[in-house]
Design an enzyme around this catalytic site. Structure first.
Site, PDB file in Angstrom:
ATOM      1  N   ARG A  27       0.844  -1.194   0.000  1.00  0.00           N
ATOM      2  CA  ARG A  27       0.000   0.000   0.000  1.00  0.00           C
ATOM      3  C   ARG A  27       0.878   1.242   0.000  1.00  0.00           C
ATOM      4  NH1 ARG A  27      -4.735  -1.129   4.501  1.00  0.00           N
ATOM      5  NH2 ARG A  27      -5.444  -3.121   3.655  1.00  0.00           N
ATOM      6  N   SER A 121      -8.210  -1.443   1.147  1.00  0.00           N
ATOM      7  CA  SER A 121      -9.162  -1.744   2.203  1.00  0.00           C
ATOM      8  C   SER A 121      -9.947  -0.505   2.624  1.00  0.00           C
ATOM      9  CB  SER A 121      -8.429  -2.373   3.390  1.00  0.00           C
ATOM     10  OG  SER A 121      -9.344  -2.830   4.360  1.00  0.00           O
ATOM     11  N   HIS A 122      -9.808  -0.108   3.878  1.00  0.00           N
ATOM     12  CA  HIS A 122     -10.583   1.005   4.424  1.00  0.00           C
ATOM     13  C   HIS A 122      -9.886   2.355   4.243  1.00  0.00           C
ATOM     14  CE1 HIS A 122      -7.808  -0.548   7.407  1.00  0.00           C
ATOM     15  NE2 HIS A 122      -7.779   0.651   7.941  1.00  0.00           N
ATOM     16  N   ASP A 292     -16.412  -2.050   4.445  1.00  0.00           N
ATOM     17  CA  ASP A 292     -15.303  -1.268   3.912  1.00  0.00           C
ATOM     18  C   ASP A 292     -15.268  -1.407   2.391  1.00  0.00           C
ATOM     19  OD1 ASP A 292     -14.293  -3.832   3.621  1.00  0.00           O
ATOM     20  OD2 ASP A 292     -12.316  -3.354   4.408  1.00  0.00           O
ATOM     21  N   ASP A 294     -13.500  -3.023   0.091  1.00  0.00           N
ATOM     22  CA  ASP A 294     -13.397  -4.307  -0.606  1.00  0.00           C
ATOM     23  C   ASP A 294     -14.240  -5.400   0.026  1.00  0.00           C
ATOM     24  OD1 ASP A 294     -11.577  -4.265   1.602  1.00  0.00           O
ATOM     25  OD2 ASP A 294     -10.529  -5.997   0.770  1.00  0.00           O
ATOM     26  N   ASP A 296     -14.357  -6.894   3.079  1.00  0.00           N
ATOM     27  CA  ASP A 296     -13.933  -7.916   4.039  1.00  0.00           C
ATOM     28  C   ASP A 296     -14.165  -7.486   5.491  1.00  0.00           C
ATOM     29  OD1 ASP A 296     -11.891  -6.045   4.160  1.00  0.00           O
ATOM     30  OD2 ASP A 296     -10.266  -7.473   3.810  1.00  0.00           O
ATOM     31  N   ARG A 297     -14.446  -6.213   5.738  1.00  0.00           N
ATOM     32  CA  ARG A 297     -14.731  -5.739   7.094  1.00  0.00           C
ATOM     33  C   ARG A 297     -16.168  -5.238   7.166  1.00  0.00           C
ATOM     34  NH1 ARG A 297      -9.307  -3.171   9.583  1.00  0.00           N
ATOM     35  NH2 ARG A 297      -7.807  -4.032   8.124  1.00  0.00           N
ATOM     36  N   THR A 361      -1.177 -11.202  14.469  1.00  0.00           N
ATOM     37  CA  THR A 361      -1.964 -10.377  13.564  1.00  0.00           C
ATOM     38  C   THR A 361      -1.661 -10.759  12.111  1.00  0.00           C
ATOM     39  OG1 THR A 361      -1.980  -8.547  15.134  1.00  0.00           O
ATOM     40  CG2 THR A 361      -2.450  -8.017  12.838  1.00  0.00           C
ATOM     41  N   GLU A 380     -10.872 -11.070  14.080  1.00  0.00           N
ATOM     42  CA  GLU A 380      -9.901 -10.137  14.637  1.00  0.00           C
ATOM     43  C   GLU A 380     -10.618  -8.890  15.114  1.00  0.00           C
ATOM     44  OE1 GLU A 380      -7.315  -9.559  11.307  1.00  0.00           O
ATOM     45  OE2 GLU A 380      -8.666  -8.135  10.334  1.00  0.00           O
ATOM     46  N   SER A 382     -10.357  -5.807  14.364  1.00  0.00           N
ATOM     47  CA  SER A 382     -10.584  -4.697  13.446  1.00  0.00           C
ATOM     48  C   SER A 382     -11.721  -4.994  12.469  1.00  0.00           C
ATOM     49  CB  SER A 382      -9.297  -4.356  12.685  1.00  0.00           C
ATOM     50  OG  SER A 382      -8.798  -5.493  12.007  1.00  0.00           O
ATOM     51  N   LYS A 393     -11.357 -12.742   5.366  1.00  0.00           N
ATOM     52  CA  LYS A 393     -12.452 -12.203   6.160  1.00  0.00           C
ATOM     53  C   LYS A 393     -13.602 -11.843   5.226  1.00  0.00           C
ATOM     54  CE  LYS A 393      -9.237  -9.190   7.133  1.00  0.00           C
ATOM     55  NZ  LYS A 393      -8.407  -8.086   7.654  1.00  0.00           N
TER      56      LYS A 393
END
Length: 570
Positions: A27, A121-122, A292, A294, A296-297, A361, A380, A382, A393
């Site tokens: 990233r 991600s986010h 988020d 993509d 996954d959250r 993690t 997890e 987050s 996730k």
């Protein structure tokens, strides 16, 4: 098929010294990928070269993105480079869009060698935001450390990359597209597929869709609000929640994918999903969720904005998996949580007599457990939870678990959570995030300052009229060791510092490397467990105030970072 063979070109380049992928791939600021000559090309070549040539020739790979700015241009480059590097077939989501769970699903379904996901991600999108490239391996999960190290080694010595610059693909045209390349005996094939269909088919085998549909459309219809935060999940929310499960169209908000996610970080928490929180506080909506970029959250809210912290969500799911046909058929193999995640899951595992694993993690460690048949559910702190149906996730899967629980139990979100607290334990959990940290003294904080503050069992801290005694020596807490590490033979060090007090309260300090090149994020977690039902409805801030005060005192984080307060509190 093309009339004239497309040439394969070798381009000279110079290596970059900052292309070692982290937990969530590489990233950086979007301007780095877009503006630095050959930056993206170098990294894609490093990823492709990390695959053994014998395995790479003619293999199948998956490509998808969360729709953020620069994704289309990057996808075209990936197609051109995959063709030149011997990949036989690419499967790409329609318009280049695929959620991270969908990529994992497709990799496993078609037995691809891996997949490239364009996401940060986010993190914020747009020209001034962040961009990222993830490489998921053949099990559908994130790259293990060995693969990440191989990518890094290639990147440090790279002198050239291969590309077919004349190859063009229309990402909007569904179907199969074949291309003749120079010096290639077989055509290179690109398949543009429906972004949702294969993933939806998998979910149909896991859940009782009729029960969920009855909840959302029956005489006592549950009113819901799902916020896709203008990420890729808008496609999945409309198709699955509305078209398939019958939720009204106005239940799905912010479902048009935008390159800048509408100008806000696509992060599903109380800070950035504030419009959803405000809508829920009116009391006429019984269930809310946000995702988020993509997918996954996720975040879960109940009536009147009742917030379910992610660790509680994981524990409540674990206690109610019998509501899901998938788990009734296959049984429970074990549970797993990351080191920083609340121990609320532990008490559920004990009650159900199911193995519990604590991991470092990184989602890849859950994959180790699932591949060896030891784990059914993992999560997890987050806002990430999933099961062994894929190796990522999965935010929408988590939402469907919650709706399945509500359908089976005939209860609202808050009732389910409070019943769980009464029968198990209430985990009060707080997270303080200090983002964009550049100072060396603050980046090394979890490893130098704190280890000298608490270096022996029985060490005590007197603060806020309470005496807090440390249960375990810091030397045990500086290394996160767990049963899952024996599966892969890996040892993971310097995960951060975990301080466990004699009443089972915990402080966890760790660094996050997912900031897209915008410095490090120092995270402080405070947790306290409450088994007394009469004390389980107190304000989280009031309960954890003394622990947070201890954390701030012994770390001196405000002095070290120059900050007066955390960036985000969840």
């Amino acid at each position: 098929m093309e009339t004239n063979p497309i040439p394969v070109v070798t381009v000279q380049t110079s290596p970059f010294d900052d292309q070692r992928p982290g937990t969530n791939g590489l990233r950086r600021k979007t301007a780095v990928f877009e503006g630095k000559k050959n930056y993206l090309q170098n990294y894609i070549q490093s990823v492709l070269s990390s695959i053994d040539l014998r395995d790479r020739q003619g293999c199948t790979m998956v490509v998808g993105s969360d729709g953020r700015y620069f994704s289309r241009a990057a996808t075209e480059i990936i197609v051109q480079m995959a063709a030149a590097n011997g990949i036989g077939r690419l499967v790409i989501g329609h318009n280049g869009l695929l959620s991270t769970p969908a990529v994992s699903c497709i990799i496993r379904k078609i037995k691809a060698i891996g997949g490239i996901i364009l996401t940060a991600s986010h993190n914020p999108g747009g020209p001034g935001g962040d961009f990222g490239v993830k490489f998921n391996v053949a099990n559908g999960g994130p790259s293990p450390d060995t693969v990440m190290e191989k990518i890094a080694q290639v990147s440090r010595t790279l002198e050239e990359y291969a590309i077919c610059p004349d190859l063009r693909i229309d990402l909007a045209r569904l179907g199969r597209h074949d291309f003749d390349l120079e010096n290639k005996f077989k055509p290179f094939r690109v398949e543009i597929v429906d972004s949702v269909e294969l993933y939806l088919n998998l979910l149909r085998t896991i859940f009782d869709f009729n029960a969920i549909k009855s909840l959302l459309t029956g005489p006592e219809q549950l009113k819901i609000r799902i916020d896709a935060m203008n990420g890729v999940m808008g496609l999945y929310v409309r198709r699955i929640m509305c078209d398939e499960l019958g939720a009204p169209a106005n239940a799905a908000v912010n479902c048009v994918p935008m390159e800048d996610f509408g100008g806000r970080p696509p992060e599903p928490n109380l800070t950035y999903a504030a419009p959803l929180v405000d809508a829920m506080k009116g009391g006429d909506i019984g269930f809310g969720a946000a995702f988020d970029a993509d997918g996954d959250r996720y975040m879960i809210l109940g009536e009147n904005g009742f917030f379910v912290n992610p660790s509680d969500s994981l524990a409540v799911m674990a206690a109610n998996l019998s509501c899901i046909p998938y788990f009734r058929q296959l049984g429970l193999k074990g549970f797993a949580r990351s080191m920083a995640t609340s121990t609320a899951l532990d008490s559920v595992a004990k009650a159900l007599k199911v193995a519990l694993y604590e991991t470092p993690t990184g989602w890849r460690f859950f994959g180790n457990l699932m591949d060896s048949g030891r784990c059914s559910l993992c999560g997890e702190e987050s806002f990430g939870t999933s099961s062994d149906h894929i190796r990522e996730k999965d935010g929408l899967w988590s939402v469907l678990v919650w709706l399945s629980m509500m359908a089976a139990r005939k209860q609202g979100v808050d009732e389910i959570v409070k019943d769980h607290w009464a029968n198990q334990v209430n985990s009060y959990l707080y997270s303080y995030d200090y983002s964009g940290i550049y100072r060396l003294s603050s980046v090394s904080l979890p490893l130098d300052c704190l280890s000298t503050c608490l270096n022996a069992s029985g060490q005590s801290v007197y603060l806020s009229q309470c005496l807090w005694s440390v249960c375990l020596p810091a030397s045990m807490s500086l290394v996160c060791l767990s049963s899952c590490l024996t599966v892969s033979g890996l040892s993971v060090y310097l995960q951060g510092l975990r301080i466990i007090f004699t009443d089972a309260s915990r402080l966890v300090f760790r660094l996050s490397g997912s900031g897209g090149g915008a410095g490090a994020t120092v995270r402080i977690y405070a947790e306290s467990l409450e088994r007394d039902p009469e004390r389980q409805n107190r304000e989280t801030q009031a309960v954890l105030g003394p622990l947070i005060a201890i954390a701030l005192k012994i770390s001196d984080i405000h002095e070290r970072t120059g900050r007066r307060s955390p960036t985000v509190i969840t």
